[in-house]
Enzyme design. Structure first.
Site, mmCIF file in Angstrom:
data_model
loop_
_atom_site.group_PDB
_atom_site.id
_atom_site.type_symbol
_atom_site.label_atom_id
_atom_site.label_comp_id
_atom_site.label_asym_id
_atom_site.label_seq_id
_atom_site.Cartn_x
_atom_site.Cartn_y
_atom_site.Cartn_z
ATOM 1 C CE LYS A 22 -2.767 3.255 0.582
ATOM 2 N NZ LYS A 22 -4.003 3.724 -0.141
ATOM 3 C CB CYS A 48 -2.999 9.116 0.023
ATOM 4 S SG CYS A 48 -4.891 9.083 0.636
HETATM 5 N N1 SAJ Z 1 -0.835 15.270 -8.968
HETATM 6 C C1 SAJ Z 1 0.211 15.796 -9.420
HETATM 7 N N2 SAJ Z 1 0.420 15.393 -10.859
HETATM 8 C C2 SAJ Z 1 -0.306 14.357 -11.087
HETATM 9 C C3 SAJ Z 1 -1.059 13.604 -10.619
HETATM 10 C C4 SAJ Z 1 -1.339 14.100 -9.228
HETATM 11 O O1 SAJ Z 1 0.623 17.013 -9.411
HETATM 12 O O2 SAJ Z 1 0.108 13.971 -12.390
HETATM 13 C C5 SAJ Z 1 -1.063 15.886 -7.464
HETATM 14 C C6 SAJ Z 1 -2.665 16.076 -7.286
HETATM 15 O O3 SAJ Z 1 -2.730 17.431 -7.681
HETATM 16 C C7 SAJ Z 1 -2.682 16.001 -5.807
HETATM 17 C C8 SAJ Z 1 -1.740 14.880 -5.633
HETATM 18 O O4 SAJ Z 1 -0.810 14.996 -6.410
HETATM 19 O O5 SAJ Z 1 -2.237 17.184 -5.070
HETATM 20 C C9 SAJ Z 1 -2.153 13.648 -5.225
HETATM 21 O O6 SAJ Z 1 -3.496 13.278 -6.092
HETATM 22 P P1 SAJ Z 1 -3.682 12.111 -6.724
HETATM 23 O O7 SAJ Z 1 -4.794 12.128 -7.528
HETATM 24 O O8 SAJ Z 1 -2.523 11.392 -7.409
HETATM 25 O O9 SAJ Z 1 -4.058 10.855 -5.405
HETATM 26 P P2 SAJ Z 1 -4.832 10.728 -4.144
HETATM 27 O O10 SAJ Z 1 -3.932 11.450 -2.981
HETATM 28 O O11 SAJ Z 1 -6.074 11.681 -4.328
HETATM 29 O O12 SAJ Z 1 -5.201 9.252 -3.916
HETATM 30 C C10 SAJ Z 1 -4.003 8.470 -4.081
HETATM 31 C C11 SAJ Z 1 -4.085 7.231 -4.946
HETATM 32 N N3 SAJ Z 1 -3.047 6.406 -5.028
HETATM 33 C C12 SAJ Z 1 -2.500 6.157 -6.323
HETATM 34 O O13 SAJ Z 1 -2.804 6.629 -7.428
HETATM 35 C C13 SAJ Z 1 -1.183 5.446 -6.064
HETATM 36 C C14 SAJ Z 1 -5.381 6.344 -4.705
HETATM 37 O O14 SAJ Z 1 -5.432 5.454 -5.492
HETATM 38 C C15 SAJ Z 1 -5.313 5.999 -3.103
HETATM 39 O O15 SAJ Z 1 -6.455 5.108 -2.706
HETATM 40 C C16 SAJ Z 1 -5.194 7.350 -2.093
HETATM 41 O O16 SAJ Z 1 -4.079 7.862 -2.491
HETATM 42 C C17 SAJ Z 1 -5.172 6.610 -0.873
HETATM 43 O O17 SAJ Z 1 -6.026 6.629 0.004
HETATM 44 O O18 SAJ Z 1 -3.979 6.092 -0.374
#
Ligand code: SAJ
Length: 406
Positions: free
Chosen positions: A201, A255
């Site tokens: 995880k 996360c």
């Molecule tokens: N972000 C970027 N660039 C990207 C993608 C995301 O800057 O290309 C930023 C987003 O704007 C945000 C942060 O990263 O600030 C996180 O957003 P996210 O959409 O990547 O992820 P979370 O935190 O909403 O959810 C993550 C997910 N994990 C993965 O994709 C590996 C989700 O599947 C998990 O269930 C969740 O964490 C969790 O609860 O652990």
């Protein structure tokens, strides 16, 4: 009957999914106000498809209470904060939920922990608690770690379609819990041991953090040489084995910006790449600040109150502000006595920061420089209204010329 403990971002949709699939579910949360709202049929989080799922689950008899129930299956989905100074997990909510379950549960209970925990947490914090209370592990209590994987903004779909991990050190219990989740999860359910489930995880979220950090570092490199980072990533990603994520104003949420710290906290001598990635992502709000300064100089704007930050949520189309890049940016400005920047987010309906506007047009009327921090659909649908502004677009969503990028 399943008793789901903790009715937040993960616990609530999970409880509703089980109820929808015909299983008797009672959701418990110590927050009386939250339980009262749910009891009245009001939702506390906005999420695509959640209202319909809620209705469905209520028709199927889901109940909410502040009390823990006597039953044979529990799912714990309480928060696991991290301690800022040590970067280690703070297991207090998990420990307290486990103890409350032990107060009421039947013997032979299956105790499933869904909350994200740092690798080794079950051995370190949960097992000793159970043994201390005189319960025999593997007989009176069967421990399972079933970390969630759903992404805010697409939770309901992902609950059904994402593959899942079930960690149990007793294979037959692992299979039993797999069958339980198969009631709503249509994707592959992998059964493994508890420590592997914990580690995988955290590894998943760390992988994403590192990939985003790479994109963010590229954005900084391209800025110094006036290259278009988005074009470079777009081209590089045409390679069959390259898949770089997108740069942005920082990494927020509870996360991805938190879980890698668990590894850094527990393996400080081994986590060079992971720590560097965290530092790069944490440096992005400061990079945005530098871009704002450049733009102010170029346009000879000296008044900070002419700057407007669009977006308080940590990412698009959600109302969650935990660890949000905008809050990180405001904190940095505050540390440098730079007060007065204006803020607006259509998803955040209560005032959480100073100079926060509740109306988009009022907000626009007050500012000259608009900094897009979050790519909500709302702003994509309102491009016409922002064309006259000086725009710093940190999310690469503007469709007209002349905008500044990261
Ligand atoms: N972000 C970027 N660039 C990207 C993608 C995301 O800057 O290309 C930023 C987003 O704007 C945000 C942060 O990263 O600030 C996180 O957003 P996210 O959409 O990547 O992820 P979370 O935190 O909403 O959810 C993550 C997910 N994990 C993965 O994709 C590996 C989700 O599947 C998990 O269930 C969740 O964490 C969790 O609860 O652990």
């Amino acid at each position: 009957m399943i008793n789901v403990i903790g009715l937040g971002y993960i616990g609530l949709p999970t409880a509703l999914m089980f109820a929808k699939s015909g299983i008797e579910v009672i959701g418990s949360d110590y927050n009386e106000d939250l339980v009262e709202l749910l009891f009245q049929g009001k939702l506390t989080i906005e999420e695509e498809g959640l209202e319909e799922l809620f209705k469905n689950a209520v028709e199927n008899g889901v109940k909410f209470t502040t009390e823990y129930q006597k039953t044979d299956t529990y799912i714990i989905a309480v928060p696991t904060p991290y301690i800022n100074s040590s970067k280690k997990i703070d297991p207090k909510y998990v420990i307290s939920a486990v103890n409350s379950v032990l107060d009421v549960c039947e013997k032979g209970v299956i105790l499933i922990i869904e909350s994200t925990i740092s690798p080794g947490s079950i051995d370190r914090y949960v097992r000793p608690e159970i043994v201390k209370r005189g319960f025999v592990l593997g007989k009176d209590v069967h421990l399972v770690h079933a970390p969630e994987r759903i992404i805010p903004g697409n939770m309901i779909y992902e609950l059904e379609h994402n593959s899942r991990t079930i960690g149990s050190d007793e294979p037959e219990i692992g299979e039993k819990v797999k069958e339980l989740y198969a009631n709503f999860c249509k994707a592959e359910i992998v059964v493994t041991d508890i420590r592997s489930a914990e580690m995988s995880k955290v590894v998943e979220n760390t992988y994403r953090d590192i990939n985003i950090a790479f994109a963010n570092e590229l954005a900084k490199i391209c800025r110094t040489d006036n290259l278009d980072v988005y074009e470079i990533i777009r081209i590089a990603n045409k390679h069959p084995r390259v898949n770089i994520l997108q740069p942005g104003p920082g990494v927020g949420g509870h996360c991805i910006s938190v879980d890698p710290w668990f590894l850094v906290g527990d393996y400080p001598d081994l986590t060079n790449l992971i720590l560097t990635a965290r530092k790069i992502n944490d440096s992005m709000p400061t990079h945005v600040l530098g871009r704002i300064r450049d733009i102010m100089r170029k346009h000879n704007i000296k008044d900070i109150s002419k700057i407007g930050l669009y977006g308080l949520a940590y990412k698009e189309n959600v109302d969650d502000t935990r660890e949000s890049p905008t809050l990180q940016l405001l904190k940095r400005m505050d540390e440098h006595l730079a007060f007065g920047v204006k803020v607006y987010d259509p998803f955040i309906k209560t005032r959480i920061v100073e100079h926060q506007f509740m109306n988009f047009e009022d907000f626009l009327n007050e500012i000259e420089i608009l900094v897009i921090m979050t790519a909500h659909e709302h702003i994509k649908n309102n491009m016409d209204l922002i064309k006259e502004k000086i725009v710093l677009d940190t999310k690469n969503i503007c469709t007209f010329d002349g905008t500044y990028k990261l």
